[in-house]
Design an enzyme around this catalytic site. Sequence first.
Site: not given
Length: 267
Positions: A121, A141
């Site tokens: 990110e 995740e």
Amino acid sequence: MTQDVTSGYSNLDLDLRDNGVCVVTLNRPDKRNALDVATIEELVTFFSTAHRKGVRAVVLTGAGDHFCAGLDLVEHWKADRSADDFMHVCLRWHEAFNKMEYGGVPIIAALRGAVVGGGLELASAAHLRVMDQSTYFALPEGQRGIFTGGGATIRVSDMIGKYRMIDMILTGRVYQGQEAADLGLAQYITEGSSFDKAMELADKIASNLPLTNFAICSAISHMQNMSGLDAAYAEAFVGGIVNTQPAARERLEAFANKTAARVRPNS
């Protein structure tokens, strides 16, 4: 000026060069440069003011063998945050990465080793990404029982497509090598040092006019969020300002007088 830009940081190592290129190094190598609250705060602080303090381009890298392993999961686990608390942590991540993408200073991420979770990110908020042969990308995740919170659903999805991004989160799929570059996770892949290539690009970019770079790195991102009609109007408006700046006229004069460098094909 250099002291103002580079002082007061613990988790970032900053080196502002004479040509305005600032090397920003994530400096938590023992944690594979995982992003804790303090590091995010330092990113917000630096990118809030970089364009006003003589920074013409940024090379973003990580100390040690890895770029960034993402969210500091140990800090998150120990903090035992409420939903409200972690929502505000995520909003601070968004603030940091939005200041990077929209701040108007070109950012080149020099990637190696892990570019994982929040590290991806972070890299996706840079304008250019250079990877070396050790670089690998993942969004683990799903396996950790958590969800993205730093913009993967927006920027990573834009880079590689929604369903590839979903696949990465659901299955933990890892991309590396030429396949990763071909998907758009990086614009450049090197046999040698990604940092050296990033510095080469930054030196070239820093020689552009600051207002031109600001428009390229800020206005284009804004235009992508507009309707086609609004984006066309904004492009004309920004072009009117940038293309008539006095420094641009000097460069156009050099072109007209045939003293400017010519555009040539790669040898």
